[in-house]
Design an enzyme around this catalytic site. Structure first.
Site, mmCIF file in Angstrom:
data_model
loop_
_atom_site.group_PDB
_atom_site.id
_atom_site.type_symbol
_atom_site.label_atom_id
_atom_site.label_comp_id
_atom_site.label_asym_id
_atom_site.label_seq_id
_atom_site.Cartn_x
_atom_site.Cartn_y
_atom_site.Cartn_z
ATOM 1 N N HIS A 1 -49.934 -67.422 -57.028
ATOM 2 C CA HIS A 1 -49.347 -66.085 -57.201
ATOM 3 C C HIS A 1 -48.666 -65.957 -58.554
ATOM 4 O O HIS A 1 -47.975 -66.863 -59.018
ATOM 5 C CB HIS A 1 -48.443 -65.690 -56.038
ATOM 6 C CG HIS A 1 -47.176 -66.474 -55.864
ATOM 7 N ND1 HIS A 1 -46.025 -66.152 -56.534
ATOM 8 C CD2 HIS A 1 -46.860 -67.529 -55.071
ATOM 9 C CE1 HIS A 1 -45.053 -66.972 -56.151
ATOM 10 N NE2 HIS A 1 -45.538 -67.831 -55.280
ATOM 11 N N ASP B 1 -42.417 -72.205 -59.018
ATOM 12 C CA ASP B 1 -42.858 -71.211 -58.032
ATOM 13 C C ASP B 1 -43.096 -69.875 -58.713
ATOM 14 O O ASP B 1 -42.166 -69.103 -58.888
ATOM 15 C CB ASP B 1 -41.813 -71.080 -56.933
ATOM 16 C CG ASP B 1 -42.275 -70.184 -55.800
ATOM 17 O OD1 ASP B 1 -43.477 -69.901 -55.709
ATOM 18 O OD2 ASP B 1 -41.411 -69.780 -54.999
ATOM 19 N N GLU C 1 -46.718 -62.040 -54.034
ATOM 20 C CA GLU C 1 -46.664 -62.898 -52.848
ATOM 21 C C GLU C 1 -45.254 -62.902 -52.285
ATOM 22 O O GLU C 1 -45.051 -62.861 -51.080
ATOM 23 C CB GLU C 1 -47.093 -64.325 -53.227
ATOM 24 C CG GLU C 1 -47.229 -65.271 -52.040
ATOM 25 C CD GLU C 1 -45.967 -66.059 -51.748
ATOM 26 O OE1 GLU C 1 -45.960 -66.800 -50.768
ATOM 27 O OE2 GLU C 1 -44.961 -65.924 -52.489
ATOM 28 N N GLU C 2 -44.266 -62.930 -53.184
ATOM 29 C CA GLU C 2 -42.889 -63.197 -52.750
ATOM 30 C C GLU C 2 -42.278 -62.093 -51.906
ATOM 31 O O GLU C 2 -41.495 -62.364 -51.008
ATOM 32 C CB GLU C 2 -41.992 -63.425 -53.978
ATOM 33 C CG GLU C 2 -42.350 -64.650 -54.807
ATOM 34 C CD GLU C 2 -42.019 -65.965 -54.109
ATOM 35 O OE1 GLU C 2 -41.663 -65.950 -52.928
ATOM 36 O OE2 GLU C 2 -42.134 -67.004 -54.778
ATOM 37 N N ASP D 1 -49.287 -73.451 -54.336
ATOM 38 C CA ASP D 1 -48.000 -72.754 -54.267
ATOM 39 C C ASP D 1 -46.916 -73.666 -53.694
ATOM 40 O O ASP D 1 -46.119 -73.253 -52.871
ATOM 41 C CB ASP D 1 -48.134 -71.471 -53.426
ATOM 42 C CG ASP D 1 -46.890 -70.607 -53.511
ATOM 43 O OD1 ASP D 1 -46.046 -70.855 -54.399
ATOM 44 O OD2 ASP D 1 -46.746 -69.694 -52.685
ATOM 45 N N HIS E 1 -36.856 -70.652 -55.760
ATOM 46 C CA HIS E 1 -36.224 -69.327 -55.632
ATOM 47 C C HIS E 1 -34.827 -69.278 -56.253
ATOM 48 O O HIS E 1 -34.046 -68.379 -55.931
ATOM 49 C CB HIS E 1 -36.129 -68.880 -54.171
ATOM 50 C CG HIS E 1 -37.455 -68.571 -53.553
ATOM 51 N ND1 HIS E 1 -37.570 -68.062 -52.278
ATOM 52 C CD2 HIS E 1 -38.719 -68.711 -54.005
ATOM 53 C CE1 HIS E 1 -38.853 -67.891 -51.988
ATOM 54 N NE2 HIS E 1 -39.570 -68.288 -53.020
HETATM 55 ZN ZN LIG Z 1 -44.498 -69.323 -54.248
#
Ligand SMILES: [Zn+2]
Length: 470
Positions: free
Chosen positions: A286, A298, A330-331, A358, A429
């Site tokens: 992603h 990420d 995606e998130e 991922d 994140h």
């Molecule tokens: Zn991810």
């Protein structure tokens, strides 16, 4: 990566043209010595190649954070098109995807009693604002959603709920999967019981003051309250004040907001197959990221890995087409994966394999498959080719990732590589997900493993068959 609710197959079937025939090719034969030898050449070249690392340097430096709908997201799409063209991909194009657009704003929290102290917090992705000026209320601590459910309403109404669950460090995703429902549903469940805000111990393992964001999902017609994550040391502090037995009060301010949905895009590029170009091996990652850092692990690493792996595998001119898909959003809702299925419905039967990267560029520990019984022998041949890299077989029930999982539901065989998740969740994140956190040697190991798999998948006679529809 996140764990979204999977789109309903029924709704996809309603949206998509229903003419695709999910054919069942013959099961595959053993790898020939020549094929295995060429796969090893792909691997060995990848272990010496820094295309992926340079790609990641470029993405994290020239684009940076790229939350769906943000200016960074638009820059990332342009970057993806330019990067794939620069690296020799063919049929490079953006495929428009409508994405939600959440704007972070400012989040603050402080303990106001018994011992006032400021806390390090971040807003959960997609959460709503507090009333202007914030909310101040007594805190009620619960470990999990189950504990919340057992509390009487009068212990929750008018209070700020504090979820104390500490995410466990694990080499697989089990620690994350256990923690993430609190982030996804905690604010909405607490709101239904009359809470005025939620704070939660971060879904992350960092011992530093790095709270992690990630999507939370308010129910469409339910009450909405702000949800914030506390870093682990700040959650510890709040627990110590609560342990004093005195009433603990928090003041929480959050100013996040939702803008209108907007257009982003999946970025698609291919290396057409030399003999069966209508058959597709899909390699995805992603392109979006959360906004607190440059999304290096990420999923910048995944983007870099799949681009480099496809390019290296394509140098051997495999029979089938290698297609890279850099998925939008995606998130914050997996918009890109659903858009891909709708747009490519008529050729899903020609997708021989799908996989995604991922889980960061950490050491590859395991190889998982989800293929029909008829394709297992061929899948195990791929696994044996990976074995010299120290990659063990994880079995035939892999969760291949949120962007390709729907393809599996629609019959496309899936494979996955399980990286070591233990260090990943220190920065996932969070504000520490930056380029310096990526080890170029481990990135090359990932590229080598993916390149070997997709090269073999693009060559193996008969493919892996079709999964039953779910
Ligand atoms: Zn991810």
């Amino acid at each position: 990566m996140l764990s979204p609710p999977r789109p309903l197959l029924a709704s996809l079937l309603a949206v998509c043209c229903a003419t695709a025939v999910l054919a069942a090719p013959a099961p595959a034969a053993d790898l020939t010595p020549g094929l295995l030898s060429r796969a090893k050449t792909v691997r060995d070249r990848a272990l010496l190649d820094d295309t992926g690392y340079e790609c990641l340097r470029s993405l994290t430096t020239e684009v940076g954070p790229r939350l769906a709908g943000s200016p960074g997201d638009a820059r990332a799409v342009a970057w993806g098109v330019a990067q794939l063209e620069h690296l020799g991909f063919r049929n490079v194009h953006p495929e428009p995807v409508r994405v939600p657009h959440w704007i972070r704003g400012e989040a603050r929290a402080e303990i106001t009693a018994p011992w006032p102290q400021a806390l390090v917090v971040t807003a959960l992705g997609g959460t709503v604002a507090t009333p202007a000026g914030g909310v101040e209320a007594e805190v009620v601590a619960v470990g999990t959603l189950d504990e919340l459910a057992k509390l009487p309403d009068d212990r929750i109404a008018g209070r700020i709920v504090f979820f104390t669950h500490r995410m466990q460090r694990t080499h697989d995703l089990s620690g994350y999967r256990e923690a993430v429902p609190i982030r996804s549903r905690g604010p909405s469940e607490a709101a239904k019981r009359g809470a005025v805000a939620v704070v939660m111990r971060t879904v992350g393992t960092s011992p530093e003051r790095f709270p992690h964001t990630g999507s939370t999902r308010d129910e469409a017609n339910g009450p909405r309250i702000a949800g914030l994550a506390l870093s682990n040391p700040d959650a510890d502090l709040l627990e110590r004040e609560i342990a004093s037995g005195r009433p603990v009060k928090l003041r929480v301010v959050n100013t996040s907001s939702w803008a209108d949905s907007t257009l982003s895009a999946n970025v698609v590029g291919e290396f057409p197959g030399a003999r069966r170009s209508h058959e597709i091996v899909l390699l995805g990652a992603h392109l979006d990221s959360w906004d607190l850092a440059t999304g290096a692990q990420d999923d910048g690493a995944g983007v870099a890995i799949v681009i480099a792996a496809a390019r290296l595998a394509a140098q051997m001119k495999p029979a089938r087409t290698l297609r890279v898909v850099l998925y939008a959003n995606e998130e914050n809702g997996t918009s890109g994966s659903r858009a891909y299925v709708r747009r490519h419905w008529d050729e899903l039967a020609h997708h021989v394999l799908a996989m995604e990267s991922d889980l960061g560029a950490y050491r590859v520990l395991g190889f998982g498959t989800r293929v029909p019984v008829a394709g297992l022998d061929a899948a195990r041949e791929v696994q044996r080719a990976l074995e010299p890299m120290g990659i063990a077989y994880d079995g035939n029930a892999t969760n291949a990732g949120s962007d390709v999982d729907t393809l599996g539901s629609l019959g496309v065989p899936l494979m996955s590589l399980q990286t070591d998740a233990e260090p990943y969740f220190d920065l996932h994140h969070g504000p520490n997900d930056t380029f310096d956190q990526v080890d170029p040697t481990l990135l090359r190991q990932n590229v080598a493993a993916y390149a070997m798999i997709v090269y073999l998948a693009a060559e193996i006679e008969g493919g892996f068959g079709r999964l039953p529809l779910r």
